[in-house]
Scaffold this motif. Structure first.
Motif, PDB file in Angstrom:
ATOM      1  N   TYR A  54      -8.582  -4.979   2.920  1.00 20.04           N
ATOM      2  CA  TYR A  54      -7.222  -4.485   3.166  1.00 20.04           C
ATOM      3  C   TYR A  54      -6.814  -3.345   2.228  1.00 20.04           C
ATOM      4  CZ  TYR A  54      -6.622  -8.727   5.938  1.00 20.04           C
ATOM      5  OH  TYR A  54      -6.749  -9.724   6.872  1.00 20.04           O
ATOM      6  N   GLU A  55      -7.689  -2.942   1.347  1.00 19.54           N
ATOM      7  CA  GLU A  55      -7.421  -1.931   0.319  1.00 19.54           C
ATOM      8  C   GLU A  55      -6.663  -2.549  -0.852  1.00 19.54           C
ATOM      9  OE1 GLU A  55      -6.727   2.420   1.207  1.00 19.54           O
ATOM     10  OE2 GLU A  55      -5.935   1.450   3.034  1.00 19.54           O
ATOM     11  N   ASN A  56      -6.788  -1.906  -2.002  1.00 20.71           N
ATOM     12  CA  ASN A  56      -6.228  -2.476  -3.227  1.00 20.71           C
ATOM     13  C   ASN A  56      -5.063  -1.632  -3.747  1.00 20.71           C
ATOM     14  OD1 ASN A  56      -5.699  -3.647  -5.655  1.00 20.71           O
ATOM     15  ND2 ASN A  56      -7.746  -3.327  -6.524  1.00 20.71           N
ATOM     16  N   PRO A  57      -3.847  -2.140  -3.646  1.00 22.28           N
ATOM     17  CA  PRO A  57      -2.700  -1.366  -4.141  1.00 22.28           C
ATOM     18  C   PRO A  57      -2.459  -1.559  -5.645  1.00 22.28           C
ATOM     19  CG  PRO A  57      -1.921  -3.372  -3.114  1.00 22.28           C
ATOM     20  CD  PRO A  57      -3.420  -3.417  -3.054  1.00 22.28           C
ATOM     21  N   PHE A  58      -3.234  -2.451  -6.267  1.00 24.86           N
ATOM     22  CA  PHE A  58      -2.918  -2.860  -7.638  1.00 24.86           C
ATOM     23  C   PHE A  58      -3.717  -2.087  -8.679  1.00 24.86           C
ATOM     24  CE2 PHE A  58      -2.525  -6.748  -4.943  1.00 24.86           C
ATOM     25  CZ  PHE A  58      -1.146  -6.834  -4.964  1.00 24.86           C
ATOM     26  N   GLN A  59      -3.076  -1.838  -9.830  1.00 24.00           N
ATOM     27  CA  GLN A  59      -3.772  -1.221 -10.961  1.00 24.00           C
ATOM     28  C   GLN A  59      -4.842  -2.176 -11.484  1.00 24.00           C
ATOM     29  OE1 GLN A  59      -2.315   1.721 -12.769  1.00 24.00           O
ATOM     30  NE2 GLN A  59      -1.093   2.045 -10.949  1.00 24.00           N
ATOM     31  N   PHE A  60      -4.445  -3.426 -11.590  1.00 26.53           N
ATOM     32  CA  PHE A  60      -5.421  -4.480 -11.899  1.00 26.53           C
ATOM     33  C   PHE A  60      -4.902  -5.792 -11.348  1.00 26.53           C
ATOM     34  CE2 PHE A  60      -2.915  -3.974 -15.892  1.00 26.53           C
ATOM     35  CZ  PHE A  60      -2.240  -5.189 -15.869  1.00 26.53           C
ATOM     36  N   ASN A  61      -5.816  -6.763 -11.246  1.00 22.26           N
ATOM     37  CA  ASN A  61      -5.446  -8.083 -10.762  1.00 22.26           C
ATOM     38  C   ASN A  61      -5.724  -9.130 -11.822  1.00 22.26           C
ATOM     39  OD1 ASN A  61      -4.741  -8.271  -7.648  1.00 22.26           O
ATOM     40  ND2 ASN A  61      -6.157  -6.559  -7.985  1.00 22.26           N
ATOM     41  N   ILE A  62      -4.715  -9.921 -12.107  1.00 21.25           N
ATOM     42  CA  ILE A  62      -4.849 -10.989 -13.098  1.00 21.25           C
ATOM     43  C   ILE A  62      -5.385 -12.221 -12.371  1.00 21.25           C
ATOM     44  CG2 ILE A  62      -3.561 -12.442 -14.706  1.00 21.25           C
ATOM     45  CD1 ILE A  62      -1.400 -10.058 -14.587  1.00 21.25           C
ATOM     46  N   VAL A  63      -6.494 -12.763 -12.869  1.00 13.03           N
ATOM     47  CA  VAL A  63      -7.080 -13.938 -12.215  1.00 13.03           C
ATOM     48  C   VAL A  63      -6.370 -15.190 -12.728  1.00 13.03           C
ATOM     49  CG1 VAL A  63      -9.161 -15.303 -11.862  1.00 13.03           C
ATOM     50  CG2 VAL A  63      -9.316 -12.810 -12.016  1.00 13.03           C
ATOM     51  N   MET A  68       0.848  -1.205   0.000  1.00 11.77           N
ATOM     52  CA  MET A  68       0.000   0.000   0.000  1.00 11.77           C
ATOM     53  C   MET A  68       0.882   1.253   0.000  1.00 11.77           C
ATOM     54  SD  MET A  68      -3.090  -0.848  -0.302  1.00 11.77           S
ATOM     55  CE  MET A  68      -3.603   0.858  -0.261  1.00 11.77           C
ATOM     56  N   ARG A  69       1.936   1.224   0.819  1.00 18.32           N
ATOM     57  CA  ARG A  69       2.838   2.375   0.878  1.00 18.32           C
ATOM     58  C   ARG A  69       3.489   2.611  -0.486  1.00 18.32           C
ATOM     59  NH1 ARG A  69       7.633   3.980   0.746  1.00 18.32           N
ATOM     60  NH2 ARG A  69       8.441   1.896   0.329  1.00 18.32           N
ATOM     61  N   ILE A  70       3.950   1.518  -1.114  1.00 14.96           N
ATOM     62  CA  ILE A  70       4.595   1.652  -2.419  1.00 14.96           C
ATOM     63  C   ILE A  70       3.611   2.261  -3.418  1.00 14.96           C
ATOM     64  CG2 ILE A  70       5.616   0.373  -4.352  1.00 14.96           C
ATOM     65  CD1 ILE A  70       6.636  -1.673  -2.247  1.00 14.96           C
ATOM     66  N   SER A  71       2.372   1.787  -3.375  1.00 21.30           N
ATOM     67  CA  SER A  71       1.396   2.288  -4.354  1.00 21.30           C
ATOM     68  C   SER A  71       1.096   3.775  -4.139  1.00 21.30           C
ATOM     69  CB  SER A  71       0.108   1.464  -4.296  1.00 21.30           C
ATOM     70  OG  SER A  71      -0.647   1.817  -3.156  1.00 21.30           O
ATOM     71  N   ARG A  72       1.216   4.224  -2.882  1.00 20.31           N
ATOM     72  CA  ARG A  72       0.937   5.637  -2.594  1.00 20.31           C
ATOM     73  C   ARG A  72       2.153   6.521  -2.844  1.00 20.31           C
ATOM     74  NH1 ARG A  72      -2.077   3.808   2.002  1.00 20.31           N
ATOM     75  NH2 ARG A  72      -0.119   3.853   3.124  1.00 20.31           N
ATOM     76  N   LEU A 105       5.279   4.065  -9.397  1.00 20.15           N
ATOM     77  CA  LEU A 105       5.512   2.746  -9.978  1.00 20.15           C
ATOM     78  C   LEU A 105       4.205   1.953  -9.961  1.00 20.15           C
ATOM     79  CD1 LEU A 105       8.088   0.531 -10.318  1.00 20.15           C
ATOM     80  CD2 LEU A 105       7.357  -0.021  -8.023  1.00 20.15           C
ATOM     81  N   PRO A 106       3.768   1.443 -11.099  1.00 22.21           N
ATOM     82  CA  PRO A 106       2.516   0.671 -11.065  1.00 22.21           C
ATOM     83  C   PRO A 106       2.716  -0.712 -10.437  1.00 22.21           C
ATOM     84  CG  PRO A 106       3.418   0.717 -13.293  1.00 22.21           C
ATOM     85  CD  PRO A 106       4.312   1.567 -12.446  1.00 22.21           C
ATOM     86  N   LEU A 107       1.711  -1.157  -9.675  1.00 23.25           N
ATOM     87  CA  LEU A 107       1.709  -2.499  -9.110  1.00 23.25           C
ATOM     88  C   LEU A 107       0.610  -3.306  -9.780  1.00 23.25           C
ATOM     89  CD1 LEU A 107       2.980  -0.818  -6.589  1.00 23.25           C
ATOM     90  CD2 LEU A 107       2.258  -2.800  -5.295  1.00 23.25           C
ATOM     91  N   TYR A 108       0.975  -4.513 -10.211  1.00 18.35           N
ATOM     92  CA  TYR A 108      -0.021  -5.402 -10.781  1.00 18.35           C
ATOM     93  C   TYR A 108      -0.090  -6.656  -9.930  1.00 18.35           C
ATOM     94  CZ  TYR A 108       0.956  -2.345 -14.746  1.00 18.35           C
ATOM     95  OH  TYR A 108       1.157  -1.254 -15.538  1.00 18.35           O
ATOM     96  N   GLY A 109      -1.318  -7.113  -9.679  1.00 22.95           N
ATOM     97  CA  GLY A 109      -1.487  -8.302  -8.852  1.00 22.95           C
ATOM     98  C   GLY A 109      -1.760  -9.528  -9.708  1.00 22.95           C
ATOM     99  N   VAL A 110      -1.254 -10.663  -9.248  1.00 19.32           N
ATOM    100  CA  VAL A 110      -1.657 -11.941  -9.830  1.00 19.32           C
ATOM    101  C   VAL A 110      -2.345 -12.697  -8.708  1.00 19.32           C
ATOM    102  CG1 VAL A 110      -0.900 -14.118 -10.858  1.00 19.32           C
ATOM    103  CG2 VAL A 110       0.309 -11.996 -11.431  1.00 19.32           C
TER     104      VAL A 110
END
Lengths: 183, 152
Positions: free
Chosen positions: A116-125, A87-91, A95-100
């Motif tokens: 927990y809040e979403n730090p990711f630009q998008f999440n890959i399922v 979360m800190r990195i995303s704020r 730098l973009p964060l992408y989740g898998v």
């Protein structure tokens, strides 16, 4: 005083054994697998977006700038542990964060990100672990630094802490940015 | 009493076997040859998350996924070598229980041979030096020796 030299053999063997074992035990965590994917392109994939199931994500979606790709799941306790740092990195970091979302159930994963809040630009399922296998993932969380051409430059296994960010991930990112600036 | 003990033993054994083979999935195969190859491959591949368990023996999520991948690749008609390559590209040397012959594994392959060689040399020299001791007897000593062992 004379010493029978053959009596020294057991001592020599003992010293050798201690030396070998001392080095053996000082090796890093035996659970750590060196990554095979450093400097290789991020594997191709075609998977859904967690929040927008109609959208199909591919490797082109993570190209374009230096990014962090984080493999996570709701069943993974260390993912909760590292979450505040993500979360800190995303704020704070540019730098973009992408989740898998790895081997998980999408409704649960969406709930987890709300909690927990979403730090990711998008999440890959990746509910079958297909992309994870191509990435050589063997647990969660794992974090990859991907450059703007979509090449994997660094991999961290285990939770990302402030220390890991400062000492391992940030230097790689700065190096990549400097190279990009010069090129 | 003996019967109860026997029964308990049976239950215990069943439970043991049950745990040892907890990780069997029911994958359909068109023929037995593929099934045998699948079983051989998951025996030979090491579970990346576990330190000393093969894919066949592990219940972990990644082992399950990789068994499924092996099944998928077999049905696609891949050879054993191609499947091992697929795993090696992703998980590295760790996943192969049978290490490949390459610079980093030379010690593994030839270390034992080297040790055998060293041991043979040491043994040979030891035996030779003993022989020398015996043949170095003076005429007087060998006469005494023969006397002692009762040949004369």
């Amino acid at each position: 005083m004379t010493v029978n030299k053959s009596l020294l053999i057991p001592l020599a063997v003992f010293v050798m054994l201690v030396t070998v074992l001392a080095f053996g035990f000082r090796l890093d965590d035996p659970h750590y697998l060196p990554s095979e994917l450093i400097a290789k392109p991020f594997p191709e994939f075609k998977l859904r977006d967690l929040h927008d199931p109609d959208r199909i994500l591919t490797v082109d979606d993570i190209k374009g700038s230096v990014s962090l790709v984080n493999v996570w799941a709701t069943w993974c306790p260390n993912c909760v542990l590292e979450h505040p740092e993500l979360m800190r990195i995303s704020r704070e970091e540019d730098l973009p964060l992408y989740g898998v979302n790895y081997n998980d159930e999408s409704p649960k994963a969406i709930g987890w990100l709300e909690r927990y809040e979403n730090p990711f630009q998008f999440n890959i399922v990746d509910n079958k672990g297909i992309l994870a296998i191509d990435l050589g993932v063997y647990g969660a969380p794992e974090t990859f630094v991907v450059d703007k051409h979509g090449v994997i430059q660094y991999r961290h296994v285990g939770p990302v802490s402030r220390e890991i960010w400062n000492h391992e991930i940030l230097p790689v990112i700065e190096l990549l940015r400097n190279q990009a600036g010069e090129g | 009493m003996a019967r109860i003990a026997l029964l308990l033993l049976a239950v215990f054994l069943v439970e043991c076997c049950h745990q040892a083979y907890a990780a069997i999935d029911a994958y359909p195969f068109p023929d037995d040859e593929l099934r045998l190859r699948h079983n051989a491959l998951i025996d030979e591949l090491r579970c990346p998350q576990c330190l000393n368990t093969n894919l066949a023996g592990s219940d972990s999520m990644i082992a399950k996924d990789l068994r499924r991948e092996v099944h998928r690749l077999l049905l696609e008609g891949k050879t054993n070598e191609e499947i091992l390559d697929f795993m090696h590209q992703r998980y590295g040397d760790f996943i192969l229980y049978k290490p490949r012959l390459q610079p980093g594994t030379l010690v593994l392959w030839f270390g034992p041979l080297f040790l055998l060689l060293v041991a043979s040399v040491v043994l040979f020299r030891l035996v030779m030096s003993r022989k020398a001791e015996v043949t170095n007897l003076s005429a007087e000593d060998s006469r005494r020796l023969e006397e002692l062992v009762g040949r004369k």
